[in-house]
Write a protein that holds these residues in place. Structure first.
Motif, mmCIF file in Angstrom:
data_model
loop_
_atom_site.group_PDB
_atom_site.id
_atom_site.type_symbol
_atom_site.label_atom_id
_atom_site.label_comp_id
_atom_site.label_asym_id
_atom_site.label_seq_id
_atom_site.Cartn_x
_atom_site.Cartn_y
_atom_site.Cartn_z
ATOM 1 N N GLU A 153 -11.125 -1.035 -9.383
ATOM 2 C CA GLU A 153 -11.204 -1.410 -7.968
ATOM 3 C C GLU A 153 -9.825 -1.375 -7.314
ATOM 4 O OE1 GLU A 153 -12.558 -5.150 -5.081
ATOM 5 O OE2 GLU A 153 -12.748 -5.310 -7.262
ATOM 6 N N LYS A 154 -8.832 -1.901 -8.012
ATOM 7 C CA LYS A 154 -7.469 -1.901 -7.480
ATOM 8 C C LYS A 154 -6.965 -0.482 -7.271
ATOM 9 C CE LYS A 154 -2.808 -3.671 -8.387
ATOM 10 N NZ LYS A 154 -1.949 -4.456 -9.317
ATOM 11 N N GLU A 155 -7.254 0.406 -8.223
ATOM 12 C CA GLU A 155 -6.814 1.790 -8.118
ATOM 13 C C GLU A 155 -7.494 2.492 -6.942
ATOM 14 O OE1 GLU A 155 -4.755 5.318 -9.042
ATOM 15 O OE2 GLU A 155 -4.430 3.200 -9.476
ATOM 16 N N ILE A 156 -8.774 2.218 -6.742
ATOM 17 C CA ILE A 156 -9.507 2.821 -5.625
ATOM 18 C C ILE A 156 -8.909 2.378 -4.293
ATOM 19 C CG2 ILE A 156 -11.727 2.805 -4.406
ATOM 20 C CD1 ILE A 156 -13.054 2.727 -7.208
ATOM 21 N N TRP A 157 -8.601 1.097 -4.173
ATOM 22 C CA TRP A 157 -7.987 0.601 -2.938
ATOM 23 C C TRP A 157 -6.591 1.194 -2.738
ATOM 24 C CZ3 TRP A 157 -9.629 -1.816 1.313
ATOM 25 C CH2 TRP A 157 -10.888 -2.412 1.285
ATOM 26 N N ASN A 158 -5.841 1.343 -3.819
ATOM 27 C CA ASN A 158 -4.506 1.946 -3.716
ATOM 28 C C ASN A 158 -4.594 3.390 -3.227
ATOM 29 O OD1 ASN A 158 -3.139 -0.341 -4.566
ATOM 30 N ND2 ASN A 158 -3.089 0.275 -6.718
ATOM 31 N N ILE A 159 -5.552 4.132 -3.762
ATOM 32 C CA ILE A 159 -5.731 5.521 -3.340
ATOM 33 C C ILE A 159 -6.149 5.577 -1.878
ATOM 34 C CG2 ILE A 159 -7.147 7.593 -3.650
ATOM 35 C CD1 ILE A 159 -7.224 6.926 -6.647
ATOM 36 N N SER A 160 -7.063 4.701 -1.486
ATOM 37 C CA SER A 160 -7.509 4.664 -0.095
ATOM 38 C C SER A 160 -6.345 4.400 0.848
ATOM 39 C CB SER A 160 -8.582 3.584 0.085
ATOM 40 O OG SER A 160 -9.029 3.530 1.423
ATOM 41 N N GLU A 161 -5.473 3.487 0.456
ATOM 42 C CA GLU A 161 -4.311 3.177 1.293
ATOM 43 C C GLU A 161 -3.343 4.354 1.356
ATOM 44 O OE1 GLU A 161 -1.029 -0.398 1.953
ATOM 45 O OE2 GLU A 161 -2.311 -0.396 0.173
ATOM 46 N N ASN A 162 -3.142 5.030 0.230
ATOM 47 C CA ASN A 162 -2.231 6.174 0.201
ATOM 48 C C ASN A 162 -2.769 7.363 0.993
ATOM 49 O OD1 ASN A 162 -0.287 4.883 -1.391
ATOM 50 N ND2 ASN A 162 -1.272 5.493 -3.301
ATOM 51 N N LEU A 163 -4.088 7.489 1.039
ATOM 52 C CA LEU A 163 -4.704 8.590 1.779
ATOM 53 C C LEU A 163 -4.667 8.369 3.286
ATOM 54 C CD1 LEU A 163 -7.942 9.268 -0.319
ATOM 55 C CD2 LEU A 163 -5.944 10.757 -0.151
ATOM 56 N N LEU A 164 -4.552 7.127 3.692
ATOM 57 C CA LEU A 164 -4.670 6.761 5.100
ATOM 58 C C LEU A 164 -3.733 7.587 5.978
ATOM 59 C CD1 LEU A 164 -6.343 4.582 6.616
ATOM 60 C CD2 LEU A 164 -4.284 3.172 6.602
ATOM 61 N N LEU A 165 -4.281 8.095 7.053
ATOM 62 C CA LEU A 165 -3.496 8.873 8.010
ATOM 63 C C LEU A 165 -2.741 7.895 8.900
ATOM 64 C CD1 LEU A 165 -2.930 11.776 8.979
ATOM 65 C CD2 LEU A 165 -4.853 11.520 10.565
ATOM 66 N N LYS A 166 -1.483 7.664 8.581
ATOM 67 C CA LYS A 166 -0.693 6.670 9.296
ATOM 68 C C LYS A 166 -0.595 7.025 10.780
ATOM 69 C CE LYS A 166 0.210 4.522 5.431
ATOM 70 N NZ LYS A 166 -0.439 3.237 5.103
ATOM 71 N N GLY A 167 -0.841 6.034 11.598
ATOM 72 C CA GLY A 167 -0.807 6.246 13.039
ATOM 73 C C GLY A 167 -2.142 6.669 13.616
ATOM 74 N N ASP A 168 -3.089 7.035 12.758
ATOM 75 C CA ASP A 168 -4.428 7.405 13.223
ATOM 76 C C ASP A 168 -5.467 6.993 12.188
ATOM 77 O OD1 ASP A 168 -6.436 8.331 14.802
ATOM 78 O OD2 ASP A 168 -5.966 10.456 14.593
ATOM 79 N N ALA A 169 -5.374 5.732 11.778
ATOM 80 C CA ALA A 169 -6.325 5.214 10.792
ATOM 81 C C ALA A 169 -7.744 5.228 11.335
ATOM 82 C CB ALA A 169 -5.928 3.796 10.383
ATOM 83 N N TRP A 170 -7.885 5.057 12.643
ATOM 84 C CA TRP A 170 -9.224 5.077 13.251
ATOM 85 C C TRP A 170 -9.934 6.378 12.898
ATOM 86 C CZ3 TRP A 170 -12.451 7.948 16.168
ATOM 87 C CH2 TRP A 170 -13.544 7.311 16.762
#
Length: 223
Positions: A153-170
């Motif tokens: 679960e922690k790894e999945i959340w870490n990947i999700s955060e790293n994938l996030l398009l900064k400045g356009d998370a919406w």
């Protein structure tokens, strides 16, 4: 994925607002109910009856339950009602933007907190629901060796955060939700329409095993 979303993403009413109350209502309704039912039968009707936190807080709990009837899982309605009371009593009707404060609200977990912050306030917070988890597992963690569910679960959340398009998370968060709902579905994922299949471990494993002729077909355009 974002390019795909801009052409193929679903036109949903709660995507046309940045009102945190409206976003919260949609997120709680969607937790256990199909998108089409929320869109057609409940979302607009509920907001017409209770258009704001203040209106909801002034109502009786029985009225809220009545308006929720048909959606089931009535704890969602009760939690929404409690949150409305808290907003009026503690936040002067304004939804907080502090992640930890949001997590303290009744019935709010990490996904819903991130969804509200990214969809209502356009802040850079990741989300992980069933669809997002499935995509991450297939693309990055197929045949993973992580045995601890907590570590996974922690790894999945870490990947999700790293994938996030900064400045356009919406946009990114809406895109990955739709991608999981329309392309990377639970049963028979539409790999031949997937624009990220070149980096997908699940897809590469399927090719190497030659499990299905569909993976050898010329892919349809995802654009």
């Amino acid at each position: 994925m974002v390019k795909w979303f801009k052409k193929h993403g679903r036109d949903l009413p709660w995507r046309k607002t940045r009102n945190p109350y409206h976003v919260l209502v949609s997120e709680l309704m969607l937790q256990q109910t199909q998108v089409v039912r929320v869109e057609k039968e409940y979302y607009h009707q509920f907001l017409e009856r209770f258009p704001s936190f203040e209106d909801l807080a002034k109502a009786e709990e029985e009225e809220v339950i009545e308006a929720w009837e048909g959606l089931g899982y009535y704890n969602r309605a009760k939690n929404l009602y409690k949150i409305a009371k808290i907003m009026i009593a503690d936040y002067r009707g304004k939804f907080p933007t502090d992640y930890k404060q949001i997590l303290e609200l009744p019935g709010i977990g990490k996904y819903t907190a991130g969804a509200i912050l990214s969809f209502a306030f356009e802040l850079d917070y990741p989300i992980v629901d069933t669809n997002v988890e499935r995509i991450i597992k297939r693309v990055f963690l197929h045949n993973h060796k992580i045995t601890s569910s907590a570590k996974l679960e922690k790894e999945i959340w870490n990947i999700s955060e790293n994938l996030l398009l900064k400045g356009d998370a919406w946009t990114f968060n809406q895109a990955i939700l739709d991608f999981g709902a329309l392309i990377c579905i639970a049963i028979k994922p539409k790999c031949n329409k997937c624009p990220i299949r070149p980096i997908c471990k699940y897809f590469q494993a399927k090719i190497s095993k030659k499990d299905s002729i569909v993976y050898w077909m010329k892919p349809k355009s995802a654009d």
